[in-house]
Design a protein around this motif. Structure first.
Motif, PDB file in Angstrom:
ATOM      1  N   SER A  36       1.380  -1.434 -31.690  1.00  0.00           N
ATOM      2  CA  SER A  36       2.320  -2.543 -31.507  1.00  0.00           C
ATOM      3  C   SER A  36       3.681  -1.948 -31.187  1.00  0.00           C
ATOM      4  O   SER A  36       3.958  -0.789 -31.505  1.00  0.00           O
ATOM      5  CB  SER A  36       2.434  -3.394 -32.775  1.00  0.00           C
ATOM      6  OG  SER A  36       1.291  -4.169 -32.971  1.00  0.00           O
ATOM      7  N   GLU A  42      14.448  -6.614 -34.032  1.00  0.00           N
ATOM      8  CA  GLU A  42      13.458  -7.106 -35.001  1.00  0.00           C
ATOM      9  C   GLU A  42      13.324  -6.203 -36.225  1.00  0.00           C
ATOM     10  O   GLU A  42      12.629  -6.539 -37.168  1.00  0.00           O
ATOM     11  CB  GLU A  42      12.093  -7.234 -34.332  1.00  0.00           C
ATOM     12  CG  GLU A  42      12.036  -8.259 -33.227  1.00  0.00           C
ATOM     13  CD  GLU A  42      10.710  -8.222 -32.513  1.00  0.00           C
ATOM     14  OE1 GLU A  42       9.824  -9.013 -32.890  1.00  0.00           O
ATOM     15  OE2 GLU A  42      10.564  -7.374 -31.606  1.00  0.00           O
ATOM     16  N   ARG A  55       8.445 -10.251 -38.596  1.00  0.00           N
ATOM     17  CA  ARG A  55       7.314 -10.796 -37.843  1.00  0.00           C
ATOM     18  C   ARG A  55       6.967 -12.160 -38.421  1.00  0.00           C
ATOM     19  O   ARG A  55       6.681 -12.273 -39.607  1.00  0.00           O
ATOM     20  CB  ARG A  55       6.081  -9.897 -37.951  1.00  0.00           C
ATOM     21  CG  ARG A  55       6.223  -8.558 -37.285  1.00  0.00           C
ATOM     22  CD  ARG A  55       6.069  -8.712 -35.808  1.00  0.00           C
ATOM     23  NE  ARG A  55       5.996  -7.391 -35.191  1.00  0.00           N
ATOM     24  CZ  ARG A  55       6.191  -7.177 -33.928  1.00  0.00           C
ATOM     25  NH1 ARG A  55       6.462  -8.159 -33.132  1.00  0.00           N
ATOM     26  NH2 ARG A  55       6.120  -5.972 -33.438  1.00  0.00           N
ATOM     27  N   GLU A  56       7.010 -13.163 -37.573  1.00  0.00           N
ATOM     28  CA  GLU A  56       6.652 -14.524 -37.978  1.00  0.00           C
ATOM     29  C   GLU A  56       7.348 -14.932 -39.279  1.00  0.00           C
ATOM     30  O   GLU A  56       6.733 -15.398 -40.222  1.00  0.00           O
ATOM     31  CB  GLU A  56       5.135 -14.649 -38.109  1.00  0.00           C
ATOM     32  CG  GLU A  56       4.420 -14.386 -36.791  1.00  0.00           C
ATOM     33  CD  GLU A  56       2.912 -14.364 -36.930  1.00  0.00           C
ATOM     34  OE1 GLU A  56       2.382 -14.788 -37.980  1.00  0.00           O
ATOM     35  OE2 GLU A  56       2.264 -13.918 -35.962  1.00  0.00           O
ATOM     36  N   GLU A  57       8.662 -14.688 -39.322  1.00  0.00           N
ATOM     37  CA  GLU A  57       9.533 -15.084 -40.422  1.00  0.00           C
ATOM     38  C   GLU A  57       9.234 -14.379 -41.738  1.00  0.00           C
ATOM     39  O   GLU A  57       9.572 -14.871 -42.815  1.00  0.00           O
ATOM     40  CB  GLU A  57       9.512 -16.602 -40.609  1.00  0.00           C
ATOM     41  CG  GLU A  57      10.042 -17.335 -39.396  1.00  0.00           C
ATOM     42  CD  GLU A  57      10.148 -18.830 -39.614  1.00  0.00           C
ATOM     43  OE1 GLU A  57      10.322 -19.254 -40.763  1.00  0.00           O
ATOM     44  OE2 GLU A  57      10.071 -19.549 -38.618  1.00  0.00           O
ATOM     45  N   ARG A  58       8.592 -13.203 -41.671  1.00  0.00           N
ATOM     46  CA  ARG A  58       8.395 -12.406 -42.884  1.00  0.00           C
ATOM     47  C   ARG A  58       8.552 -10.930 -42.522  1.00  0.00           C
ATOM     48  O   ARG A  58       8.313 -10.528 -41.387  1.00  0.00           O
ATOM     49  CB  ARG A  58       7.043 -12.672 -43.534  1.00  0.00           C
ATOM     50  CG  ARG A  58       5.857 -12.220 -42.731  1.00  0.00           C
ATOM     51  CD  ARG A  58       4.543 -12.553 -43.460  1.00  0.00           C
ATOM     52  NE  ARG A  58       3.413 -12.045 -42.722  1.00  0.00           N
ATOM     53  CZ  ARG A  58       2.866 -10.858 -42.901  1.00  0.00           C
ATOM     54  NH1 ARG A  58       3.341 -10.056 -43.829  1.00  0.00           N
ATOM     55  NH2 ARG A  58       1.845 -10.453 -42.170  1.00  0.00           N
TER      56      ARG A  58
END
Length: 81
Positions: A36, A42, A55-58
């Protein structure tokens, strides 16, 4: 040779660089090709043996030893042999 952690810390704290221009590619088992990539924007924390990625709000913790490549502005500046 500079470690991946030292390089990321320099890009984060040296005002002559923009951390958002960093791209880190790391081993991510289960991802396509088991790799990845994440942009500097980020990365929310550079810890002593890991970095945290939003990632995805965590936050997801990634150990530095999983890093395979670091690019800055599209140019590879560090790669694990």
């Amino acid at each position: 040779m500079r470690t991946s952690q030292a390089l990321l810390l320099r890009y984060r704290h040296d005002p002559s660089f923009e951390f958002s221009r960093v791209l880190v590619t790391y081993v991510d088992r289960g991802a396509p090709g088991d790799l990845s990539s994440v942009g500097g924007g980020e990365i929310v924390r550079l810890g002593p043996g890991f970095f945290d990625v939003l990632r995805e709000e965590r936050a997801v913790t990634v150990p530095y030893h999983r890093i395979r490549r670091i690019s800055y502005d599209g140019v590879v500046v560090w790669e694990k042999e």
